[in-house]
Scaffold this motif. Structure first.
Motif, PDB file in Angstrom:
ATOM      1  N   PHE A 115       1.803   4.225  -3.066  1.00 34.86           N
ATOM      2  CA  PHE A 115       3.208   3.912  -2.815  1.00 34.86           C
ATOM      3  C   PHE A 115       3.449   3.360  -1.423  1.00 34.86           C
ATOM      4  CE2 PHE A 115       4.808   7.268  -6.063  1.00 34.86           C
ATOM      5  CZ  PHE A 115       4.637   6.354  -7.091  1.00 34.86           C
ATOM      6  N   CYS A 116       2.664   3.778  -0.449  1.00 37.22           N
ATOM      7  CA  CYS A 116       2.909   3.350   0.937  1.00 37.22           C
ATOM      8  C   CYS A 116       2.217   2.026   1.266  1.00 37.22           C
ATOM      9  CB  CYS A 116       2.477   4.430   1.918  1.00 37.22           C
ATOM     10  SG  CYS A 116       0.702   4.649   2.012  1.00 37.22           S
ATOM     11  N   LEU A 117       1.461   1.485   0.325  1.00 37.54           N
ATOM     12  CA  LEU A 117       0.721   0.254   0.598  1.00 37.54           C
ATOM     13  C   LEU A 117       1.501  -0.974   0.161  1.00 37.54           C
ATOM     14  CD1 LEU A 117      -2.818   1.377  -0.570  1.00 37.54           C
ATOM     15  CD2 LEU A 117      -1.962   1.221   1.763  1.00 37.54           C
ATOM     16  N   THR A 118       1.266  -2.053   0.863  1.00 30.35           N
ATOM     17  CA  THR A 118       1.895  -3.320   0.548  1.00 30.35           C
ATOM     18  C   THR A 118       1.021  -4.436   1.107  1.00 30.35           C
ATOM     19  OG1 THR A 118       3.975  -4.550   0.669  1.00 30.35           O
ATOM     20  CG2 THR A 118       3.323  -3.346   2.646  1.00 30.35           C
ATOM     21  N   GLU A 119       1.525  -5.634   1.071  1.00 31.60           N
ATOM     22  CA  GLU A 119       0.798  -6.754   1.663  1.00 31.60           C
ATOM     23  C   GLU A 119       1.208  -6.880   3.127  1.00 31.60           C
ATOM     24  OE1 GLU A 119       0.706 -11.532   1.126  1.00 31.60           O
ATOM     25  OE2 GLU A 119       0.595 -10.334  -0.703  1.00 31.60           O
ATOM     26  N   VAL A 120       0.207  -6.875   4.008  1.00 31.83           N
ATOM     27  CA  VAL A 120       0.452  -7.013   5.436  1.00 31.83           C
ATOM     28  C   VAL A 120      -0.480  -8.102   5.961  1.00 31.83           C
ATOM     29  CG1 VAL A 120       0.401  -5.864   7.682  1.00 31.83           C
ATOM     30  CG2 VAL A 120       1.089  -4.577   5.664  1.00 31.83           C
ATOM     31  N   ASP A 121       0.078  -9.081   6.653  1.00 28.77           N
ATOM     32  CA  ASP A 121      -0.693 -10.184   7.219  1.00 28.77           C
ATOM     33  C   ASP A 121      -1.552 -10.883   6.176  1.00 28.77           C
ATOM     34  OD1 ASP A 121       0.367  -9.570   9.707  1.00 28.77           O
ATOM     35  OD2 ASP A 121      -1.305  -8.247  10.235  1.00 28.77           O
ATOM     36  N   GLY A 122      -1.001 -11.042   4.979  1.00 26.65           N
ATOM     37  CA  GLY A 122      -1.708 -11.757   3.921  1.00 26.65           C
ATOM     38  C   GLY A 122      -2.770 -10.951   3.194  1.00 26.65           C
TER      39      GLY A 122
END
Length: 169
Positions: A142-149
């Motif tokens: 849940f806390c993960l996403t796309e960061v810096d591509g």
């Protein structure tokens, strides 16, 4: 910053003063001592709880499992699953992710416990490990996403599928 002097007088940043009676004790929970003066550090009894070995989340899990109302065999399995999956996953998060909103490992473990608490019913005991993996991967993912591509959810999913082969997705 608040200041506590030798007269047991707590002075808040607003200049409000709170006297502490002899029977009163205070506990401060802080992240670090970056802004503490030597006087503050010497007056306070400091307990450092390093989380290098997962002391905090393991203590939380132990306490949470004890208070659940499941049979002892289920409690033992829950502890075993947290050890089996939690240690490696927390280490992987530390080494391989960049989280947009910083989150400590105990938050993910707490979220997994909350999900388990609401979803784990007696009629689900026969699929306990499946339920655990669902709750654990959800709480962590849940806390993960796309960061810096970089898509960290995808990386976590790929890592989990490659390393944790007991439960097939």
């Amino acid at each position: 910053n608040s200041v506590m002097d030798d007269n047991r007088l707590l002075t808040l940043p607003s200049n409000e003063r709170i006297p502490l009676k002899t029977h009163m004790k205070m506990i401060f929970e802080i992240r670090d001592l970056n802004y503490a003066t030597p006087a503050t550090a010497t007056r306070a009894g400091i307990v450092c709880m390093s989380d290098v070995e997962g002391v905090q989340w393991r203590s939380y899990v132990s306490s949470w499992v004890k208070k659940t109302e499941h049979p002892d065999a289920i409690k033992e399995n829950l502890i075993r699953y947290f050890e089996k999956y939690g240690s490696e996953a927390m280490y992987w998060f530390l080494k391989n992710t960049k989280i947009m909103v910083p989150m400590v490992d105990i938050n993910m473990i707490s979220a997994a416990c909350s999900l388990l608490e609401s979803l784990l019913l007696p009629d689900k005991y026969e699929v306990l490990e499946y339920m655990f993996v669902f709750c654990f991967t959800s709480a962590c993912g849940f806390c993960l996403t796309e960061v810096d591509g970089v898509d960290y959810r995808k990386q976590f999913s790929d890592w989990w599928k490659a390393e944790m082969k007991t439960i097939k997705y």
